[in-house]
Design a protein around this motif. Structure first.
Motif, PDB file in Angstrom:
ATOM      1  N   SER A  68      -5.107  -8.720   7.923  1.00 52.90           N
ATOM      2  CA  SER A  68      -3.979  -8.491   8.821  1.00 52.90           C
ATOM      3  C   SER A  68      -2.728  -8.199   7.990  1.00 52.90           C
ATOM      4  N   VAL A  69      -1.713  -7.703   8.645  1.00 53.81           N
ATOM      5  CA  VAL A  69      -0.434  -7.472   7.969  1.00 53.81           C
ATOM      6  C   VAL A  69       0.121  -8.818   7.475  1.00 53.81           C
ATOM      7  N   ASP A  70      -0.086  -9.883   8.256  1.00 54.59           N
ATOM      8  CA  ASP A  70       0.344 -11.220   7.804  1.00 54.59           C
ATOM      9  C   ASP A  70      -0.355 -11.617   6.507  1.00 54.59           C
ATOM     10  N   GLU A  71      -1.655 -11.320   6.401  1.00 53.22           N
ATOM     11  CA  GLU A  71      -2.385 -11.633   5.165  1.00 53.22           C
ATOM     12  C   GLU A  71      -1.873 -10.796   4.003  1.00 53.22           C
ATOM     13  N   LEU A  72      -1.533  -9.535   4.262  1.00 53.37           N
ATOM     14  CA  LEU A  72      -0.948  -8.703   3.215  1.00 53.37           C
ATOM     15  C   LEU A  72       0.370  -9.320   2.743  1.00 53.37           C
ATOM     16  N   CYS A  73       1.166  -9.808   3.681  1.00 55.75           N
ATOM     17  CA  CYS A  73       2.438 -10.453   3.334  1.00 55.75           C
ATOM     18  C   CYS A  73       2.206 -11.665   2.433  1.00 55.75           C
ATOM     19  N   ARG A  74       1.178 -12.458   2.751  1.00 54.16           N
ATOM     20  CA  ARG A  74       0.877 -13.626   1.901  1.00 54.16           C
ATOM     21  C   ARG A  74       0.448 -13.185   0.505  1.00 54.16           C
ATOM     22  N   LEU A  75      -0.394 -12.153   0.438  1.00 55.61           N
ATOM     23  CA  LEU A  75      -0.833 -11.652  -0.872  1.00 55.61           C
ATOM     24  C   LEU A  75       0.343 -11.134  -1.695  1.00 55.61           C
ATOM     25  N   ALA A  76       1.356 -10.607  -1.001  1.00 54.06           N
ATOM     26  CA  ALA A  76       2.536 -10.064  -1.678  1.00 54.06           C
ATOM     27  C   ALA A  76       3.590 -11.138  -1.966  1.00 54.06           C
ATOM     28  N   GLY A  77       3.260 -12.382  -1.692  1.00 51.87           N
ATOM     29  CA  GLY A  77       4.189 -13.466  -2.004  1.00 51.87           C
ATOM     30  C   GLY A  77       5.431 -13.469  -1.142  1.00 51.87           C
ATOM     31  N   GLN A  78       5.307 -13.031   0.110  1.00 45.27           N
ATOM     32  CA  GLN A  78       6.472 -12.991   0.985  1.00 45.27           C
ATOM     33  C   GLN A  78       6.967 -14.408   1.262  1.00 45.27           C
ATOM     34  N   ARG A  79       8.276 -14.586   1.128  1.00 45.86           N
ATOM     35  CA  ARG A  79       8.931 -15.863   1.409  1.00 45.86           C
ATOM     36  C   ARG A  79       9.635 -15.769   2.755  1.00 45.86           C
ATOM     37  N   ALA A  80      10.091 -16.913   3.250  1.00 45.72           N
ATOM     38  CA  ALA A  80      10.761 -16.954   4.554  1.00 45.72           C
ATOM     39  C   ALA A  80      11.983 -16.048   4.587  1.00 45.72           C
ATOM     40  N   GLN A  81      12.690 -15.904   3.482  1.00 44.39           N
ATOM     41  CA  GLN A  81      13.912 -15.096   3.451  1.00 44.39           C
ATOM     42  C   GLN A  81      13.647 -13.612   3.165  1.00 44.39           C
ATOM     43  N   ASP A  82      12.389 -13.244   2.964  1.00 48.84           N
ATOM     44  CA  ASP A  82      12.038 -11.850   2.697  1.00 48.84           C
ATOM     45  C   ASP A  82      11.766 -11.114   4.007  1.00 48.84           C
ATOM     46  N   THR A  83      11.988  -9.813   3.979  1.00 47.31           N
ATOM     47  CA  THR A  83      11.772  -8.976   5.162  1.00 47.31           C
ATOM     48  C   THR A  83      10.762  -7.888   4.831  1.00 47.31           C
ATOM     49  N   LEU A  84       9.767  -7.728   5.706  1.00 49.85           N
ATOM     50  CA  LEU A  84       8.807  -6.640   5.557  1.00 49.85           C
ATOM     51  C   LEU A  84       9.332  -5.417   6.288  1.00 49.85           C
ATOM     52  N   LEU A  85       9.340  -4.286   5.589  1.00 51.24           N
ATOM     53  CA  LEU A  85       9.750  -3.014   6.176  1.00 51.24           C
ATOM     54  C   LEU A  85       8.587  -2.039   6.068  1.00 51.24           C
ATOM     55  N   PHE A  86       8.428  -1.191   7.076  1.00 52.08           N
ATOM     56  CA  PHE A  86       7.417  -0.142   7.009  1.00 52.08           C
ATOM     57  C   PHE A  86       8.084   1.040   6.334  1.00 52.08           C
ATOM     58  N   GLY A  87       7.710   1.317   5.098  1.00 53.38           N
ATOM     59  CA  GLY A  87       8.410   2.310   4.298  1.00 53.38           C
ATOM     60  C   GLY A  87       8.065   3.748   4.624  1.00 53.38           C
ATOM     61  N   ASN A  88       6.806   4.086   4.524  1.00 54.78           N
ATOM     62  CA  ASN A  88       6.401   5.460   4.792  1.00 54.78           C
ATOM     63  C   ASN A  88       4.947   5.483   5.221  1.00 54.78           C
ATOM     64  N   CYS A  89       4.533   6.626   5.713  1.00 51.93           N
ATOM     65  CA  CYS A  89       3.159   6.791   6.152  1.00 51.93           C
ATOM     66  C   CYS A  89       2.773   8.249   5.936  1.00 51.93           C
ATOM     67  N   GLU A  90       1.698   8.446   5.235  1.00 54.94           N
ATOM     68  CA  GLU A  90       1.172   9.792   5.024  1.00 54.94           C
ATOM     69  C   GLU A  90      -0.213   9.850   5.651  1.00 54.94           C
ATOM     70  N   ILE A  91      -0.401  10.783   6.569  1.00 53.61           N
ATOM     71  CA  ILE A  91      -1.676  10.935   7.252  1.00 53.61           C
ATOM     72  C   ILE A  91      -2.253  12.300   6.904  1.00 53.61           C
ATOM     73  N   ALA A  92      -3.460  12.293   6.376  1.00 51.69           N
ATOM     74  CA  ALA A  92      -4.169  13.540   6.075  1.00 51.69           C
ATOM     75  C   ALA A  92      -5.412  13.564   6.965  1.00 51.69           C
ATOM     76  N   GLN A  93      -5.332  14.305   8.071  1.00 47.18           N
ATOM     77  CA  GLN A  93      -6.446  14.379   9.007  1.00 47.18           C
ATOM     78  C   GLN A  93      -7.257  15.627   8.715  1.00 47.18           C
ATOM     79  N   ARG A  94      -8.566  15.441   8.531  1.00 51.70           N
ATOM     80  CA  ARG A  94      -9.444  16.561   8.210  1.00 51.70           C
ATOM     81  C   ARG A  94     -10.276  17.015   9.418  1.00 51.70           C
ATOM     82  N   ARG A  95     -10.590  16.042  10.283  1.00 51.70           N
ATOM     83  CA  ARG A  95     -11.396  16.332  11.481  1.00 51.70           C
ATOM     84  C   ARG A  95     -10.865  15.498  12.637  1.00 51.70           C
ATOM     85  N   PRO A  96     -11.198  15.860  13.864  1.00 49.45           N
ATOM     86  CA  PRO A  96     -10.744  15.060  15.013  1.00 49.45           C
ATOM     87  C   PRO A  96     -11.378  13.664  15.013  1.00 49.45           C
ATOM     88  N   VAL A  97     -10.651  12.717  15.579  1.00 49.36           N
ATOM     89  CA  VAL A  97     -11.173  11.372  15.832  1.00 49.36           C
ATOM     90  C   VAL A  97     -11.903  11.460  17.170  1.00 49.36           C
TER      91      VAL A  97
END
Length: 158
Positions: A68-97
């Protein structure tokens, strides 16, 4: 070093924990009702019951990291005073879903980088790359349906 910097995770520890780390990944099916609900919510003008909206690649990537995103935050050592931001997203679609198909995601983290902000704080950048494969392609698929690279930014608070 300020008192709050004392409990800041060292960037080398962060790199060791995350850079190149394979995440569990996962499998999900894009159900017809979920695709229809998303089309409605996204005001998708053309109803295509065979193919899901391209935004589904992002949904599959976030749901299919294997953590989960929460687990990613724990792995990244997020503290109570830290803020998670969604920085960027690159999508390369080759075929339809394709609606009703099961998708297998493989995921990995890295690279990891730290920068100092103009205000003297720290920004940690963690990239997660997810490949989305249609299981109908068999056990040894070729090109993925798509690849999603998400950049998460941890703004380290004082």
């Amino acid at each position: 070093m300020t008192e709050s910097d004392a409990d800041l995770i060292d960037v080398e520890v962060l790199r060791t924990a995350l850079d190149g780390r394979e995440l569990p990944g996962g499998e999900l099916t894009v159900e017809a009702y979920e695709s229809a609900l998303a089309d409605y919510a996204l005001l998708a003008p053309d109803v295509d019951t065979e193919h899901a909206h391209p935004l589904w690649l992002l949904v599959l990537a976030l749901r299919g990291m294997g953590i989960s995103v929460d687990e990613l935050c724990r792995l990244a050592g997020q503290r109570a005073q830290d803020t998670l931001l969604f920085g960027n997203c690159e999508i390369a679609q080759r075929r339809p879903v394709r609606v009703g198909h099961r998708f297998r995601m493989t995921a990995s983290a890295g690279p990891v980088a730290r920068k100092e902000s103009r205000g003297g704080g720290h920004l940690d950048f963690v990239t997660v790359r997810v490949e989305v494969h249609d299981t109908a392609d068999g056990p040894h698929p070729g090109d993925p349906v798509g690849t999603v690279t998400n950049g998460f930014i941890f703004k380290r608070g004082a």
